[in-house]
Design an enzyme around this catalytic site. Structure first.
Site, PDB file in Angstrom:
ATOM      1  N   PHE A   1     -14.024   3.193   4.187  1.00 46.19           N
ATOM      2  CA  PHE A   1     -12.982   2.425   3.500  1.00 46.19           C
ATOM      3  C   PHE A   1     -12.540   3.198   2.269  1.00 46.19           C
ATOM      4  CE2 PHE A   1     -10.851  -0.965   1.271  1.00 46.19           C
ATOM      5  CZ  PHE A   1     -10.230  -1.638   2.314  1.00 46.19           C
TER       6      PHE A   1
ATOM      7  N   GLY B   1       0.767  -1.241   0.000  1.00 38.41           N
ATOM      8  CA  GLY B   1       0.000   0.000   0.000  1.00 38.41           C
ATOM      9  C   GLY B   1       0.800   1.293   0.000  1.00 38.41           C
TER      10      GLY B   1
ATOM     11  N   ASP C   1      -5.316   1.627  10.583  1.00 39.69           N
ATOM     12  CA  ASP C   1      -6.704   1.354  10.958  1.00 39.69           C
ATOM     13  C   ASP C   1      -6.697   0.875  12.413  1.00 39.69           C
ATOM     14  OD1 ASP C   1      -9.387   0.806  10.934  1.00 39.69           O
ATOM     15  OD2 ASP C   1      -9.289  -0.847   9.519  1.00 39.69           O
TER      16      ASP C   1
HETATM   17  P1  IMP Z   1      -4.351  -2.222  10.601  1.00 37.83           P
HETATM   18  O1  IMP Z   1      -3.392  -3.295  11.016  1.00 37.83           O
HETATM   19  O2  IMP Z   1      -5.768  -2.543  10.988  1.00 37.83           O
HETATM   20  O3  IMP Z   1      -3.936  -0.833  11.034  1.00 37.83           O
HETATM   21  O4  IMP Z   1      -4.410  -2.274   9.025  1.00 37.83           O
HETATM   22  C1  IMP Z   1      -3.524  -1.614   8.241  1.00 37.83           C
HETATM   23  C2  IMP Z   1      -3.623  -2.098   6.807  1.00 37.83           C
HETATM   24  O5  IMP Z   1      -4.980  -2.433   6.447  1.00 37.83           O
HETATM   25  C3  IMP Z   1      -3.228  -0.971   5.882  1.00 37.83           C
HETATM   26  O6  IMP Z   1      -1.846  -0.986   5.620  1.00 37.83           O
HETATM   27  C4  IMP Z   1      -4.057  -1.278   4.653  1.00 37.83           C
HETATM   28  O7  IMP Z   1      -3.377  -2.198   3.829  1.00 37.83           O
HETATM   29  C5  IMP Z   1      -5.313  -1.941   5.168  1.00 37.83           C
HETATM   30  N1  IMP Z   1      -6.422  -0.970   5.301  1.00 37.83           N
HETATM   31  C6  IMP Z   1      -6.995  -0.494   6.427  1.00 37.83           C
HETATM   32  N2  IMP Z   1      -7.966   0.390   6.164  1.00 37.83           N
HETATM   33  C7  IMP Z   1      -8.005   0.493   4.818  1.00 37.83           C
HETATM   34  C8  IMP Z   1      -8.803   1.288   3.903  1.00 37.83           C
HETATM   35  O8  IMP Z   1      -9.674   2.110   4.272  1.00 37.83           O
HETATM   36  N3  IMP Z   1      -8.540   1.103   2.575  1.00 37.83           N
HETATM   37  C9  IMP Z   1      -7.577   0.245   2.116  1.00 37.83           C
HETATM   38  N4  IMP Z   1      -6.815  -0.492   2.920  1.00 37.83           N
HETATM   39  C10 IMP Z   1      -7.028  -0.382   4.259  1.00 37.83           C
HETATM   40 MG    MG Z   2      -1.166  -1.887   3.545  1.00 33.80          MG
END
Ligand code: IMP
Ligand code: MG
Length: 172
Positions: A149, A41, A100
Site C-alpha cells: 500500500f 488521487g 489496484d
Molecule cells: P481499484 O478500483 O481497486 O483499482 O482501486 C483504485 C483506487 O483505490 C485508486 O484510485 C486509489 O484511490 C485506491 N488505492 C488502491 N491502491 C492504493 C494504494 O496502494 N495506496 C493508495 N490508494 C490506493
Molecule cells: Mg483514487
C-alpha cells in the site's frame, strides 16, 4: 505504529513523469485530447504531467469512490462528480494515481464511452498488479508495483499523506 518506508524519490518521479509526457505529446500530436483526472488521487500526478505536455489539451475531472477509509476495496463504485466537458468525437486520456483491482477504472471507462468519444486510453502513475480483477489494458504508466500500500504524491491512506512529494510504502 504506522511506518513509512521510502519507495520512490522526487527525482525518480520527475524523470518518469517527464518521459511519459514526451510519449503522450508524441502520440497525441494533431489530435483533440481531453485529459480526465480521477479525483482525488490523480490531482498531483495530473498537474505535473499536463505542465510537461507540448500539445494543446483540455482538462477535466471525474469523481469516483471505491474505497471507504481503509486499505481494502469495498467493491462497489459510486460516481461522485460527473464530467463537465463534451468528449464526443474526442480522444480521452483517463488519468489516475494507481490501479489496484481495476474495478474503478473499468467502471469509468464504460461511463466515459457512453458519451461517444473517439478513443479512451488509460494513464496510471502506479500499476499495482497483485489484486487485479479486470482485463483492462493500461496504455501509459510510470511504475509497475507488485503489492503493498503506497502513499504520497496524491495517494492517501484515510485521506492522509496525499501532500508528501515522494512515495512511501505504508507499514501498518
Ligand atoms: P481499484 O478500483 O481497486 O483499482 O482501486 C483504485 C483506487 O483505490 C485508486 O484510485 C486509489 O484511490 C485506491 N488505492 C488502491 N491502491 C492504493 C494504494 O496502494 N495506496 C493508495 N490508494 C490506493
Ligand atoms: Mg483514487
Amino acid at each position: 505504529m504506522t511506518e513509512l518506508l521510502p519507495f520512490m524519490t522526487k527525482e525518480d518521479i520527475d524523470k518518469k513523469v517527464s518521459a511519459l509526457a514526451r510519449r503522450i505529446s508524441a502520440d497525441y500530436e494533431n489530435r483533440d485530447l481531453v485529459i480526465i483526472g480521477v479525483l482525488k488521487g490523480s490531482f498531483i500526478f495530473l498537474s505535473d504531467l499536463v505542465r510537461r505536455l507540448t500539445i494543446p489539451v483540455q482538462i477535466d475531472f471525474v469523481g469516483a469512490s471505491s474505497y471507504g477509509s481503509g486499505v481494502s476495496s469495498s467493491g462497489s463504485i459510486r460516481l461522485t462528480k460527473e464530467i463537465g466537458v463534451d468528449v464526443k468525437g474526442k480522444d480521452v486520456l483517463l488519468v489516475d494515481d494507481i490501479i489496484d483491482t481495476g474495478l474503478t477504472l473499468a467502471y469509468l471507462v464504460d461511463h466515459i464511452k457512453s458519451f461517444g468519444p473517439k478513443s479512451v486510453r488509460i494513464c496510471i502513475f502506479l500499476d499495482k498488479k497483485e489484486r487485479r480483477k479486470t482485463a483492462l489494458m493500461i496504455d501509459y504508466t510510470c511504475q509497475v508495483v507488485e503489492s503493498g500500500f503506497l502513499v504520497g504524491y496524491g495517494l492517501d491512506y484515510a485521506e492522509n499523506y496525499r501532500n508528501l512529494p515522494e512515495i512511501y510504502q505504508l507499514k501498518l
